[in-house]
Design a protein around this motif. Structure first.
Motif, mmCIF file in Angstrom:
data_model
loop_
_atom_site.group_PDB
_atom_site.id
_atom_site.type_symbol
_atom_site.label_atom_id
_atom_site.label_comp_id
_atom_site.label_asym_id
_atom_site.label_seq_id
_atom_site.Cartn_x
_atom_site.Cartn_y
_atom_site.Cartn_z
ATOM 1 N N MET A 372 0.882 -1.224 0.068
ATOM 2 C CA MET A 372 0.093 -0.039 0.003
ATOM 3 C C MET A 372 0.688 1.420 -0.123
ATOM 4 O O MET A 372 0.579 2.210 -0.665
ATOM 5 C CB MET A 372 -0.698 0.035 1.213
ATOM 6 N N ASP A 373 1.900 1.152 0.762
ATOM 7 C CA ASP A 373 2.640 2.351 0.620
ATOM 8 C C ASP A 373 3.243 2.896 -0.413
ATOM 9 O O ASP A 373 3.410 4.047 -1.263
ATOM 10 C CB ASP A 373 3.739 2.289 1.888
ATOM 11 N N ASN A 374 3.867 1.803 -1.220
ATOM 12 C CA ASN A 374 4.579 2.222 -2.517
ATOM 13 C C ASN A 374 3.668 2.266 -3.471
ATOM 14 O O ASN A 374 4.051 2.635 -4.521
ATOM 15 C CB ASN A 374 5.929 1.255 -2.703
ATOM 16 N N ALA A 375 2.505 1.992 -3.197
ATOM 17 C CA ALA A 375 1.346 2.175 -4.465
ATOM 18 C C ALA A 375 0.877 3.525 -4.475
ATOM 19 O O ALA A 375 0.635 4.102 -5.620
ATOM 20 C CB ALA A 375 0.100 1.065 -4.188
ATOM 21 N N VAL A 376 0.868 4.326 -3.369
ATOM 22 C CA VAL A 376 0.414 5.754 -3.257
ATOM 23 C C VAL A 376 1.358 6.683 -2.901
ATOM 24 O O VAL A 376 1.134 7.951 -3.031
ATOM 25 C CB VAL A 376 -0.777 5.682 -2.284
ATOM 26 N N ASP A 377 2.503 6.297 -2.419
ATOM 27 C CA ASP A 377 3.529 7.223 -1.958
ATOM 28 C C ASP A 377 4.733 7.241 -2.827
ATOM 29 O O ASP A 377 5.452 6.264 -2.715
ATOM 30 C CB ASP A 377 3.677 7.204 -0.699
ATOM 31 N N ILE A 396 -6.224 3.434 -9.105
ATOM 32 C CA ILE A 396 -6.721 2.415 -8.884
ATOM 33 C C ILE A 396 -6.116 1.436 -7.987
ATOM 34 O O ILE A 396 -4.943 1.059 -8.275
ATOM 35 C CB ILE A 396 -7.162 1.550 -9.918
ATOM 36 N N LEU A 397 -6.742 0.823 -6.875
ATOM 37 C CA LEU A 397 -5.955 -0.100 -6.067
ATOM 38 C C LEU A 397 -6.811 -1.408 -5.914
ATOM 39 O O LEU A 397 -8.049 -1.325 -5.702
ATOM 40 C CB LEU A 397 -6.040 0.472 -4.550
ATOM 41 N N ILE A 398 -6.183 -2.532 -6.487
ATOM 42 C CA ILE A 398 -6.945 -3.661 -6.605
ATOM 43 C C ILE A 398 -6.437 -4.602 -5.217
ATOM 44 O O ILE A 398 -5.266 -4.845 -5.139
ATOM 45 C CB ILE A 398 -6.605 -4.457 -7.860
ATOM 46 N N ALA A 399 -7.389 -4.864 -4.430
ATOM 47 C CA ALA A 399 -7.175 -5.470 -3.618
ATOM 48 C C ALA A 399 -7.128 -7.046 -3.635
ATOM 49 O O ALA A 399 -7.847 -7.570 -4.390
ATOM 50 C CB ALA A 399 -8.232 -5.421 -2.237
ATOM 51 N N PRO A 400 -6.460 -8.017 -2.790
ATOM 52 C CA PRO A 400 -6.276 -9.304 -3.082
ATOM 53 C C PRO A 400 -7.519 -10.259 -2.750
ATOM 54 O O PRO A 400 -7.677 -11.220 -3.312
ATOM 55 C CB PRO A 400 -4.878 -9.837 -2.325
ATOM 56 N N LEU A 402 -11.941 -9.686 -0.868
ATOM 57 C CA LEU A 402 -12.852 -8.565 -0.409
ATOM 58 C C LEU A 402 -12.587 -8.393 0.998
ATOM 59 O O LEU A 402 -12.854 -7.152 1.020
ATOM 60 C CB LEU A 402 -14.152 -9.480 -0.358
ATOM 61 N N GLU A 403 -12.171 -9.078 1.861
ATOM 62 C CA GLU A 403 -11.862 -8.280 3.190
ATOM 63 C C GLU A 403 -10.885 -7.484 3.341
ATOM 64 O O GLU A 403 -11.404 -6.287 3.816
ATOM 65 C CB GLU A 403 -11.216 -9.519 4.148
ATOM 66 N N SER A 404 -9.730 -7.492 2.488
ATOM 67 C CA SER A 404 -8.697 -6.491 2.572
ATOM 68 C C SER A 404 -9.147 -5.216 1.799
ATOM 69 O O SER A 404 -9.153 -3.950 2.353
ATOM 70 C CB SER A 404 -7.494 -6.964 2.050
ATOM 71 N N GLY A 405 -10.375 -5.468 0.760
ATOM 72 C CA GLY A 405 -10.739 -4.115 0.091
ATOM 73 C C GLY A 405 -11.838 -3.404 0.970
ATOM 74 O O GLY A 405 -11.794 -2.447 0.806
ATOM 75 N N ASN A 406 -12.621 -4.361 1.484
ATOM 76 C CA ASN A 406 -13.487 -3.502 2.428
ATOM 77 C C ASN A 406 -12.812 -2.775 3.587
ATOM 78 O O ASN A 406 -13.268 -1.721 3.941
ATOM 79 C CB ASN A 406 -14.507 -4.709 3.051
ATOM 80 N N MET A 407 -11.906 -3.439 4.201
ATOM 81 C CA MET A 407 -11.372 -2.619 5.209
ATOM 82 C C MET A 407 -10.365 -1.407 4.900
ATOM 83 O O MET A 407 -10.701 -0.518 5.425
ATOM 84 C CB MET A 407 -10.160 -3.708 5.750
ATOM 85 N N LEU A 408 -9.926 -1.558 3.774
ATOM 86 C CA LEU A 408 -9.140 -0.283 3.064
ATOM 87 C C LEU A 408 -10.115 0.618 2.734
ATOM 88 O O LEU A 408 -10.041 1.784 3.141
ATOM 89 C CB LEU A 408 -8.529 -0.756 1.699
ATOM 90 N N ALA A 409 -11.310 0.297 2.124
ATOM 91 C CA ALA A 409 -12.323 1.373 1.621
ATOM 92 C C ALA A 409 -12.892 1.915 3.018
ATOM 93 O O ALA A 409 -13.142 3.366 2.962
ATOM 94 C CB ALA A 409 -13.435 0.985 1.071
#
Length: 459
Positions: A372-377, A396-400, A402-409
């Motif tokens: 996540m850090d080197n995707a956006v920073d 666009i961030l593609i989560a591995p 559903l759980e990780s994507g939902n937590m991120l959002a």
């Protein structure tokens, strides 16, 4: 830890100089407007007139002058310094996006621990825009402080959603089959979209419950098309039928289980399948981020395999293009940025990146695996030695999963102050899913996202 130390009066020598570099950003102007009460619209971001959609704002003169105070108070003489007088002469203007260099030079030591400084502010590699003089009372003893002792500040602005709404409202309202809007939240979202001329809702559900919800909201449904269908399963099937018949160009979830709505969408023979997996895309307006952020999939595909991830990425790219990003940058997330066989998501990410290189995913630039850090920073990406068009700049961030994507959002929404709208893609029409926790702007944004996507799909 960042410690700032001063130079006491006795240690000051004529000719000493200090400077600071500061990127001028629009959020600075919002903070200044609220703290000073100067709400001059010239200093606040607005769409410029040259057609490139770039926010343009003139830096407030007093804000630029305050940069001098920052150098005097933090660097030379530093902590403990007090102003006695200051003169300022503006010779130019700065705008959001400019990098400013503020410089102070000691020209004279005076009695009473006073010191006179020549002061300038210049645009980096450009002209001087401010010059003047400051007389300060310098500290007499050594003092220091840690920058981390100062509380942080976050600007709550959602300019990107404002832009989406401004683009969607002039369009013809999109006919939208709203399934079971039988309580105040779900009905209110549909009516709000109608009031802003973004959607034209066709209300499908238990008519008595919908009228009761309208009464609770103080609204009148007499001007809306209503199809009385108490069964949620039948209401969902009716909404899907209206799309297939061309009477609706979008589907909107009301007060029913998502599974019931999607079962009708996926039903063989009568559903809305188009040969691609359905996926949900959160479109997020994150304070301080200069672009929309897309997160997928956080609502439908629990543990997507490689083929499903291809569709998830393609759906997200298509939506980002519809919302104005010419070539979206896609970061495929994992826990680390190196391909590690023991972490299957890193293998998927590497394959997806190569598939994009070979044209199997179209319209965007895809890179992964990325943490996540080197995707956006960008700084984090450079620290790890990652250099690509996507690393540090992902839109666009593609989560591995559903759980990780939902937590991120939800972390972005409830901790970072982001607004989140979203739709389901991969069917014949966009499907608007709203949550009971959504505020008015999020509900409107979801409608606007669907309308703009539908417009792109018909062009």
């Amino acid at each position: 830890m960042t410690i700032l130390k001063n130079t006491p009066f006795d240690a000051l020598e004529v000719g000493m100089t200090a400077e600071a570099e500061r990127l001028c950003v629009a959020d600075d102007f919002f903070v200044f407007a609220h703290s000073s009460g100067n709400l001059n619209p010239l200093h606040l971001p607005a769409e410029d007139g040259d057609g490139d959609g770039r926010p343009e704002a003139v830096a407030p003169s007093a804000w630029i002058g305050a940069l001098i105070s920052g150098v005097l108070g933090n660097r030379l003489p530093g902590p403990g310094t007090l102003y006695e007088s200051q003169t300022l002469e503006w010779t130019g203007r700065a705008h959001a996006g400019d990098t400013l260099i503020t410089r102070v030079t000691l020209t004279e030591k005076l009695d009473g621990n006073r010191a006179r400084f020549a002061t300038t502010v210049s645009i980096k590699d450009g002209p001087e825009i401010l010059k003047g003089e400051a007389v300060v009372i310098a500290p007499t003893t050594q003092r220091s402080f840690d920058l981390h002792d100062i509380p942080g500040l976050r600007v709550q602005s959602h300019l990107h959603f404002d832009r989406l709404l401004a683009e969607a409202e002039p369009l013809p309202p999109i006919p939208t089959a709203v399934v079971a809007p039988e309580e105040a939240n779900s009905l209110g979202g549909a009516l709000l979209g109608a009031e802003h001329t973004i959607i034209r809702p066709i209300l499908i559900g238990d008519a008595a419950k919908m009228h009761a919800a309208a009464a609770e909201l103080g609204k009148d449904l007499s001007g809306y098309e209503i199809i009385d269908e108490p069964s949620h399963t039948a209401a969902a099937e009716t909404g899907v039928r209206l799309v297939n018949e061309g009477r609706a160009n979008a589907l909107m979830k009301g007060h029913l289980h998502t599974d019931i709505l999607l079962s009708a969408v996926l039903k063989s023979g009568t559903g809305l399948r188009v040969g691609r997996r359905l996926s949900h895309v959160f479109v997020m307006d994150v304070p301080g981020l200069d672009h929309l952020l897309f997160v997928s999939d956080a609502a439908i595909n629990i543990a997507p395999d490689l083929e499903t991830k291809v569709d998830i990425i393609q759906n997200a790219i298509d939506l980002a293009i519809a919302l104005g990003i010419a070539v979206p940058k896609v970061g495929v997330l994992s826990a680390v940025e190196t391909v590690t066989p023991k972490i299957p998501s890193t293998l998927d990410a590497a394959i997806l990146s190569k598939m994009a290189d070979r044209g199997q995913i179209r319209g965007g630039e895809v890179d992964g695996p990325l943490a996540m850090d080197n995707a956006v920073d960008i700084a984090a990406a450079r620290t790890k030695g990652i250099r690509s068009a996507v690393a540090g700049r992902a839109e666009i961030l593609i989560a591995p999963n559903l759980e990780s994507g939902n937590m991120l959002a939800k972390e972005l929404t409830f901790i970072a102050g982001a607004e989140a709208g979203g739709i389901v893609l991969g069917a014949k029409c966009p499907i608007i899913l709203t949550s009971r926790s959504d505020d008015d702007k999020a509900r409107l944004a979801s409608c606007a996202i669907a309308a703009l996507y539908a417009r792109k799909a018909t062009v």
